[in-house]
Design a protein around this motif. Structure first.
Motif, short mmCIF file in Angstrom:
data_model
loop_
_atom_site.label_atom_id
_atom_site.label_comp_id
_atom_site.label_asym_id
_atom_site.label_seq_id
_atom_site.Cartn_x
_atom_site.Cartn_y
_atom_site.Cartn_z
N LEU A 45 -25.28 -14.78 -4.87
CA LEU A 45 -23.85 -14.80 -5.23
C LEU A 45 -23.73 -15.31 -6.66
O LEU A 45 -24.33 -16.34 -7.00
CB LEU A 45 -23.08 -15.70 -4.27
CG LEU A 45 -23.13 -15.24 -2.80
CD1 LEU A 45 -22.81 -16.39 -1.87
CD2 LEU A 45 -22.17 -14.10 -2.57
N VAL A 46 -22.99 -14.58 -7.48
CA VAL A 46 -22.92 -14.90 -8.91
C VAL A 46 -21.47 -15.17 -9.30
O VAL A 46 -20.59 -14.36 -9.03
CB VAL A 46 -23.48 -13.73 -9.76
CG1 VAL A 46 -23.52 -14.12 -11.24
CG2 VAL A 46 -24.88 -13.33 -9.30
N SER A 47 -21.23 -16.32 -9.95
CA SER A 47 -19.87 -16.64 -10.41
C SER A 47 -19.60 -15.92 -11.73
O SER A 47 -20.53 -15.49 -12.41
CB SER A 47 -19.74 -18.16 -10.62
OG SER A 47 -20.58 -18.55 -11.71
N MET A 48 -18.31 -15.79 -12.09
CA MET A 48 -17.97 -15.17 -13.38
C MET A 48 -18.06 -16.20 -14.51
O MET A 48 -18.20 -15.83 -15.66
CB MET A 48 -16.54 -14.59 -13.32
CG MET A 48 -16.35 -13.46 -12.34
SD MET A 48 -17.04 -11.89 -12.87
CE MET A 48 -15.68 -11.20 -13.79
N GLY A 49 -17.96 -17.49 -14.19
CA GLY A 49 -18.00 -18.54 -15.20
C GLY A 49 -19.07 -19.56 -14.87
O GLY A 49 -19.98 -19.31 -14.08
N ASN A 50 -18.92 -20.78 -15.42
CA ASN A 50 -19.97 -21.79 -15.24
C ASN A 50 -19.70 -22.75 -14.08
O ASN A 50 -20.32 -23.80 -13.97
CB ASN A 50 -20.15 -22.60 -16.54
CG ASN A 50 -18.99 -23.53 -16.82
OD1 ASN A 50 -17.85 -23.19 -16.54
ND2 ASN A 50 -19.28 -24.70 -17.35
N GLY A 81 -30.54 -8.13 -2.76
CA GLY A 81 -29.89 -9.44 -2.87
C GLY A 81 -29.24 -9.72 -4.20
O GLY A 81 -29.41 -10.80 -4.75
N VAL A 82 -28.51 -8.75 -4.78
CA VAL A 82 -27.80 -9.03 -6.03
C VAL A 82 -26.30 -8.76 -5.88
O VAL A 82 -25.88 -7.98 -5.01
CB VAL A 82 -28.31 -8.19 -7.23
CG1 VAL A 82 -29.73 -8.53 -7.57
CG2 VAL A 82 -28.14 -6.71 -7.00
N THR A 83 -25.51 -9.42 -6.70
CA THR A 83 -24.08 -9.15 -6.80
C THR A 83 -23.77 -8.99 -8.28
O THR A 83 -24.12 -9.85 -9.08
CB THR A 83 -23.25 -10.34 -6.26
OG1 THR A 83 -23.71 -10.68 -4.97
CG2 THR A 83 -21.77 -9.98 -6.18
N CYS A 84 -23.16 -7.87 -8.65
CA CYS A 84 -22.77 -7.63 -10.05
C CYS A 84 -21.27 -7.38 -10.10
O CYS A 84 -20.76 -6.60 -9.29
CB CYS A 84 -23.46 -6.40 -10.62
SG CYS A 84 -25.23 -6.26 -10.33
N SER A 85 -20.58 -8.02 -11.03
CA SER A 85 -19.14 -7.79 -11.19
C SER A 85 -18.84 -7.45 -12.64
O SER A 85 -19.11 -8.25 -13.54
CB SER A 85 -18.35 -9.05 -10.79
OG SER A 85 -18.53 -9.32 -9.42
N TRP A 86 -18.29 -6.26 -12.86
CA TRP A 86 -17.87 -5.84 -14.20
C TRP A 86 -16.35 -5.91 -14.27
O TRP A 86 -15.66 -5.26 -13.47
CB TRP A 86 -18.32 -4.42 -14.50
CG TRP A 86 -19.80 -4.27 -14.62
CD1 TRP A 86 -20.58 -4.48 -15.72
CD2 TRP A 86 -20.71 -3.85 -13.58
NE1 TRP A 86 -21.90 -4.23 -15.43
CE2 TRP A 86 -22.01 -3.84 -14.14
CE3 TRP A 86 -20.54 -3.47 -12.24
CZ2 TRP A 86 -23.13 -3.46 -13.39
CZ3 TRP A 86 -21.66 -3.11 -11.50
CH2 TRP A 86 -22.93 -3.11 -12.07
N HIS A 87 -15.83 -6.69 -15.19
CA HIS A 87 -14.38 -6.84 -15.36
C HIS A 87 -13.99 -6.05 -16.60
O HIS A 87 -14.35 -6.42 -17.73
CB HIS A 87 -14.05 -8.34 -15.52
CG HIS A 87 -12.59 -8.61 -15.65
ND1 HIS A 87 -12.10 -9.80 -16.15
CD2 HIS A 87 -11.50 -7.86 -15.37
CE1 HIS A 87 -10.78 -9.77 -16.15
NE2 HIS A 87 -10.39 -8.59 -15.69
N ILE A 88 -13.27 -4.93 -16.40
CA ILE A 88 -12.88 -4.06 -17.52
C ILE A 88 -11.44 -4.37 -17.89
O ILE A 88 -10.55 -4.34 -17.04
CB ILE A 88 -13.04 -2.57 -17.14
CG1 ILE A 88 -14.44 -2.29 -16.58
CG2 ILE A 88 -12.77 -1.69 -18.36
CD1 ILE A 88 -14.65 -0.87 -16.09
N VAL A 89 -11.21 -4.68 -19.17
CA VAL A 89 -9.86 -5.06 -19.63
C VAL A 89 -9.46 -4.16 -20.80
O VAL A 89 -10.14 -4.13 -21.83
CB VAL A 89 -9.82 -6.54 -20.08
CG1 VAL A 89 -8.40 -6.94 -20.48
CG2 VAL A 89 -10.34 -7.46 -18.98
N ALA A 90 -8.36 -3.43 -20.61
CA ALA A 90 -7.82 -2.56 -21.66
C ALA A 90 -6.60 -3.22 -22.28
O ALA A 90 -6.05 -4.17 -21.71
CB ALA A 90 -7.43 -1.21 -21.04
#
Length: 415
Positions: free
Chosen positions: A112-117, A175-184
């Protein structure tokens, strides 16, 4: 060379023994604030049985500019399809972070991967406990690292690509989680196309899958689609100026993975947002509001039509067992443990391990009347929160094994 090999082997054995000793001698307490590059977290008293009636919160902080990667090494909590009794919640932040998952039983999720620290774990137990709790390790990672385990990040250029780790040389890792946050920019929307796509196949995409959400967070009510298998999804368009794409692989089978491309478009561009990928046609029916006229419940309660002629006009079609049924006002609120999904539409489906469930509101509590513990075919519409809505004119009937064949034929029907 033999000496070097023996020395290396001894070093590894010493390291393994140290880790084993560390994990089994460390005293784990109920929660705490942890600031470190890596560490181990365990439920209170692990590996002994965790105590009843407790709520423990751990707040993890890694150095600024890094993300937290958490892996469960062991989990054994009281098992329940919906994780209602004892569970561990993982959030990608300390205060208003997005929930990355709720876990119970012995189901061990991927990393599980957070977007921040920052990351937060919360473990809750009720009066009856069962099991040894959990043991998890965390470490700090670079957010855009393209290595074996880490991927994702923020994408804000007018166009770009995203892909699974190891693409195209070899399969994505387990066992990976990837999150791409696309902002226009505010006055633009986002178009996403997949060039190649191969993710472990499952009828309901329960294991490895890609989910796409309107907005910047994981929110089932705003999910555009959930995709797996080896056919690239049709192009997806955002409602607003943000999309979140999440890829998740479990700890078993893997596949080639995917490469996708996105670009910003002016807002006036005509959009045709797709229904979630487990259905083949877009949703054209409007959800029924919860506020309804009393007259609706005064009409004679009689099932109209057949399975066949109700299929296309329904937003969702499932079979399942009613596990809870609560009267509130003039309506009945039920939780359904899903046997099969034939048409998902905008219905929000929860998952615990390999068991799926959903919430349905029967607007008129006596029409159709359902009982706990029995199996039904439900066909109906969906509200803004992703709950199923059943009005008297919708189609509900007792589900028997003999209906299975007819439903499978309908699943392939083009509406």
């Amino acid at each position: 060379n033999n000496h070097a090999f023996i020395s290396l082997t001894m070093g590894l054995l010493t390291c393994i023994l140290w880790l084993y000793t560390f994990e089994h001698q460390q005293v784990f307490t109920c929660g705490g604030n942890i600031t470190a590059e890596s560490g181990v977290i365990g439920s209170q008293g692990y590996p002994g049985v965790y105590p009843p009636n407790t709520k423990c919160v751990w707040r993890i902080t890694v150095p600024e500019g890094r993300v937290v990667v958490l892996s469960f090494r062991f989990i054994d909590l009281e098992s329940d399809n919906l994780c209602r009794y004892d569970y561990v919640d993982v959030y990608g932040g300390h205060v208003s972070g997005q929930r990355l998952g709720r876990f119970c039983g012995t189901f061990k999720p991927g990393a599980l991967v957070s977007m921040g620290n920052k990351m937060l774990l919360q473990m809750v137990s009720d009066a009856n406990t069962a099991g040894s709790g959990f043991l998890a390790v965390f470490s700090a990672a670079h957010p855009h690292e393209r290595g074996e385990q880490y991927c994702g990040g923020k994408l804000d250029k007018p166009s770009g690509s995203f892909k699974t780790p190891n693409w195209p040389e070899r399969d994505y890792p387990a066992g990976v989680t990837c999150s791409w946050h696309i902002v226009a920019p505010r006055n633009q929307i986002i178009e996403v196309k997949f060039e190649k796509f191969d993710v472990e196949r499952d009828n309901y995409c329960r294991y490895d899958h890609v989910s796409i959400f309107n907005g910047g967070e994981i929110n089932d009510a705003r999910r555009i689609g959930k995709y797996c298998g080896d056919s690239p999804p049709a192009p997806v368009f955002s409602d607003g100026n943000q999309l979140l794409i999440q890829f998740l692989s479990d700890l078993s089978l893997t596949a080639d993975g995917f490469i996708g491309h996105y670009k910003f478009r002016p807002k006036k561009f005509p959009t045709t947002t797709l229904a979630p990928a487990t259905t083949t046609q877009p949703v054209t029916t409007r959800p029924i509001p919860l506020k309804y006229s009393v007259a609706l419940c005064q009409q004679k309660c009689k099932r109209r039509g057949t399975l066949e002629n109700n299929y296309c006009s329904s937003n969702f079609v499932i079979t399942g067992t009613v596990i809870t049924a609560v009267m509130r006002g003039g309506s009945m609120y039920v939780t359904v443990s899903i046997i099969n999904v034939y048409k998902e539409g905008n219905l929000v489906i929860q998952q615990a391990g390999k068991t799926m469930s959903t919430k349905i509101v029967i607007l008129c509590k006596k029409c159709p009347f359902v009982r706990r513990g029995l199996n039904y075919i439900f066909m109906g519409q969906v509200d803004e929160d992703g709950r199923g809505k059943i009005a008297p004119q919708h189609f509900v009937m007792a589900f028997k094994a003999k209906n299975q064949k007819g439903l499978n034929v309908l699943k392939n029907k083009r509406c």
